[in-house]
Design an enzyme around this catalytic site. Structure first.
Site, mmCIF file in Angstrom:
data_model
loop_
_atom_site.group_PDB
_atom_site.id
_atom_site.type_symbol
_atom_site.label_atom_id
_atom_site.label_comp_id
_atom_site.label_asym_id
_atom_site.label_seq_id
_atom_site.Cartn_x
_atom_site.Cartn_y
_atom_site.Cartn_z
ATOM 1 N N LYS A 202 0.854 -1.192 0.000
ATOM 2 C CA LYS A 202 0.000 0.000 0.000
ATOM 3 C C LYS A 202 0.892 1.246 0.000
ATOM 4 C CE LYS A 202 -3.769 2.461 0.797
ATOM 5 N NZ LYS A 202 -4.564 2.692 -0.421
ATOM 6 N N HIS A 235 14.670 10.152 -1.849
ATOM 7 C CA HIS A 235 14.600 9.176 -0.754
ATOM 8 C C HIS A 235 15.852 9.159 0.120
ATOM 9 C CE1 HIS A 235 10.982 7.874 -2.684
ATOM 10 N NE2 HIS A 235 11.612 7.418 -3.739
ATOM 11 N N GLU A 273 12.883 1.534 10.644
ATOM 12 C CA GLU A 273 12.276 2.659 9.932
ATOM 13 C C GLU A 273 10.774 2.434 9.736
ATOM 14 O OE1 GLU A 273 15.973 4.492 7.457
ATOM 15 O OE2 GLU A 273 14.578 3.267 6.300
ATOM 16 N N ASN A 288 17.585 -1.126 9.352
ATOM 17 C CA ASN A 288 18.950 -0.912 8.890
ATOM 18 C C ASN A 288 19.891 -1.502 9.935
ATOM 19 O OD1 ASN A 288 18.640 0.403 6.380
ATOM 20 N ND2 ASN A 288 17.907 2.199 7.480
ATOM 21 N N ARG A 290 22.891 -1.560 11.172
ATOM 22 C CA ARG A 290 24.220 -0.918 11.258
ATOM 23 C C ARG A 290 24.073 0.448 11.917
ATOM 24 N NH1 ARG A 290 22.898 2.903 7.637
ATOM 25 N NH2 ARG A 290 21.559 2.223 5.919
HETATM 26 P P1 ADP Z 1 15.122 1.812 0.477
HETATM 27 O O1 ADP Z 1 15.621 0.630 1.267
HETATM 28 O O2 ADP Z 1 15.239 1.615 -1.011
HETATM 29 O O3 ADP Z 1 15.642 3.128 0.963
HETATM 30 P P2 ADP Z 1 12.601 2.032 1.978
HETATM 31 O O4 ADP Z 1 11.614 0.924 2.036
HETATM 32 O O5 ADP Z 1 13.436 2.301 3.195
HETATM 33 O O6 ADP Z 1 13.532 1.806 0.695
HETATM 34 O O7 ADP Z 1 11.846 3.370 1.583
HETATM 35 C C1 ADP Z 1 12.546 4.572 1.282
HETATM 36 C C2 ADP Z 1 11.576 5.698 1.047
HETATM 37 O O8 ADP Z 1 10.653 5.369 -0.019
HETATM 38 C C3 ADP Z 1 10.681 6.023 2.247
HETATM 39 O O9 ADP Z 1 11.302 6.902 3.186
HETATM 40 C C4 ADP Z 1 9.519 6.678 1.510
HETATM 41 O O10 ADP Z 1 9.895 8.002 1.142
HETATM 42 C C5 ADP Z 1 9.354 5.854 0.246
HETATM 43 N N1 ADP Z 1 8.430 4.696 0.458
HETATM 44 C C6 ADP Z 1 8.749 3.398 0.637
HETATM 45 N N2 ADP Z 1 7.640 2.615 0.837
HETATM 46 C C7 ADP Z 1 6.579 3.452 0.772
HETATM 47 C C8 ADP Z 1 5.149 3.277 0.920
HETATM 48 N N3 ADP Z 1 4.610 2.071 1.140
HETATM 49 N N4 ADP Z 1 4.379 4.369 0.811
HETATM 50 C C9 ADP Z 1 4.911 5.611 0.581
HETATM 51 N N5 ADP Z 1 6.242 5.841 0.432
HETATM 52 C C10 ADP Z 1 7.079 4.784 0.525
#
Ligand code: ADP
Length: 446
Positions: A202, A235, A273, A288, A290
């Protein structure tokens, strides 16, 4: 076991941060370095430095066998990976284990589990953490994806199971977009991570990024509260601060993340996170495994040296504190002073002809920069982390304005002007911030 000598397998500001922690603990400091970093501060300040020169500068820090060999050559008891490079490489952890050298971080199995977003989601859901609705298995068929999206409701986001750095993510708002969005995400994932598995989740609109700092000893875990990191570009975080939540919410989510860490036998520092939606609901994103760039914010508001705690745990120690002993005082903000142009965020390598950082009450600067430093273009553009602390958020912001005004960086473009504008921006001041903040405030880009 107390470490006598630790090898730092990293560079830049985090290498210096780890070096300082080791010095205070009277542990000898060894470090690897590429050609570009031979004159860098952490290399000059170390007790022993091992050059690993490669045609591709990144390989100096990514060559598993060369780093293992360096650790053996200097008789290191342990290796600190910092963040990036080999920090989340399970194969590296296994190779060190085979050589009887301690990896300062979690086990290879835990890194493997958490490195797979589908597995990590499932493990944390089982531990009771809230996750966004989504697929519990990889999805490769557009029809399966669209049936799933009908169940969970549009918009949805397609993400790589092995993902990192926001690579490949596709937002889908209607069924006819699935075919091409799946293909795109899969091919990006294949080329970036060598793993084309993707899943559907979602899409959380109007979300904030909130993360929790955790320390585990393999059995039990404690948390050091949250950091708010919604001001991002591509991001990637630009401003981090804390605390952000009410005491009740902190202890509610804090309990959950400790349970999640304990469920996987987590050892060392970790960050959990989350996205928080407009109604205040939390959704687990990833762990994460680390030390993170923004651990410094938590150090300022809790007064605890997280990097040293991570090292003590790797030595075999138990948790040094009970949850009740951790208290939060005041407010801290961190601005990442990247060497980038403050409009398009294009890296700006070069020589620092002049360089002065602020100091004084309530100010912390973590940097490897100095006058004459040659910022290479081949690595991350993080040049310095500027932090301020205040009794209140307002005081921390006022101090940040003054600290930014005092900062002198001549020779490379940098984000000081952008941060200075953010510190005066009205939505920032009223805490009205989502992960779209930078896109919604393009005027700040000058
Ligand atoms: P990565 O490991 O590639 O950094 P993350 O899952 O930690 O990916 O997500 C990084 C960023 O992507 C989040 O901080 C947000 O900005 C966006 N994001 C990821 N999943 C969602 C989601 N389900 N809905 C809205 N934004 C998302």
């Amino acid at each position: 076991m107390s470490f006598k000598r630790v090898l730092i397998a990293n560079r830049g500001e985090i290498a210096l941060r780890i070096l300082r922690a080791l010095r205070e603990m009277e542990i000898e400091v060894a470090i690897i370095h590429g050609r570009e970093d031979r004159l860098s501060l952490p290399v000059r300040l170390s007790d022993v430095a091992v050059p690993i020169y490669r045609d591709n500068p990144l390989d100096s820090y990514l060559d598993v066998e060369a780093v293992v060999e360096a650790a053996k050559t200097v008789s290191a008891d342990a290796v600190h990976p910092g963040y990036g490079f080999l920090a989340e490489n399970a194969n590296f952890v296994r190779r060190l284990e085979e050589e009887g050298i301690t990896f300062i971080g979690p086990s290879a199995d835990v890194i493997t589990l958490l490195g797979d977003k589908i597995e990590a989601r499932a493990a944390m859901e089982a531990a009771g953490l809230p996750v966004a609705k989504g697929s519990s298995e990889p999805v490769s068929d557009a029809e399966v994806a669209s049936t799933l999206a009908d169940e969970i409701g549009y918009p949805v986001i397609i993400k790589a199971a092995a993902g990192g750095g926001g690579i490949g993510m596709q937002i889908v708002t209607s069924a006819d977009q699935f075919e091409s969005a799946l293909n795109l995400c899969q091919s990006r994932a294949r080329s970036a991570f060598g793993d084309e598995r993707v899943f559907v989740e979602k899409y959380i609109e109007g979300a904030q990024h909130v993360e929790f700092q955790v320390l585990g000893d393999g059995k039990d875990a404690i948390h050091f509260g949250e950091r708010f990191c919604s001001i991002q570009r591509r991001h990637q975080k630009l401003v981090e601060e804390g605390p952000w939540l009410s005491d009740e919410k902190r202890s509610e989510i804090g309990d959950l993340v400790c349970r999640g860490a304990e469920a996987v036998g987590y050892k060392g520092l970790a960050t959990f996170e989350f996205l928080r939606d407009a109604h205040g609901e939390f959704y687990f994103l990833e762990v994460n495994p680390r030390v993170q760039v923004e651990h410094t914010v938590t150090e300022l508001i809790t007064g605890h040296n997280l990097v040293q705690m991570g090292i003590r745990i790797a030595e075999g120690g138990n948790l040094p504190l009970s949850q009740e002993e951790i208290v939060w005082k005041g407010h801290a903000i961190q601005c990442r002073l990247n060497a980038e142009d403050p409009r398009q965020f294009i890296p700006s390598p070069g020589r620092l002809w002049d360089c002065h950082f602020p100091a004084g009450y309530g100010i912390r600067v973590d940097t490897h920069a100095h006058i004459g430093y040659d910022m290479p273009g081949c690595f991350d553009s993080l040049l310095a982390k500027l932090l301020t602390w205040g009794h209140t958020r307002e005081e921390a912001i006022a101090r940040m304005r003054s600290a930014l005004d005092e900062t002198i960086l001549v020779g490379v473009d940098n984000l000081v002007p952008l941060h200075r504008r953010i510190m005066d921006e009205k939505d920032f001041l009223s805490r009205d911030i989502t992960i779209q903040y930078i896109e919604m405030h393009e005027d700040l880009l000058g």
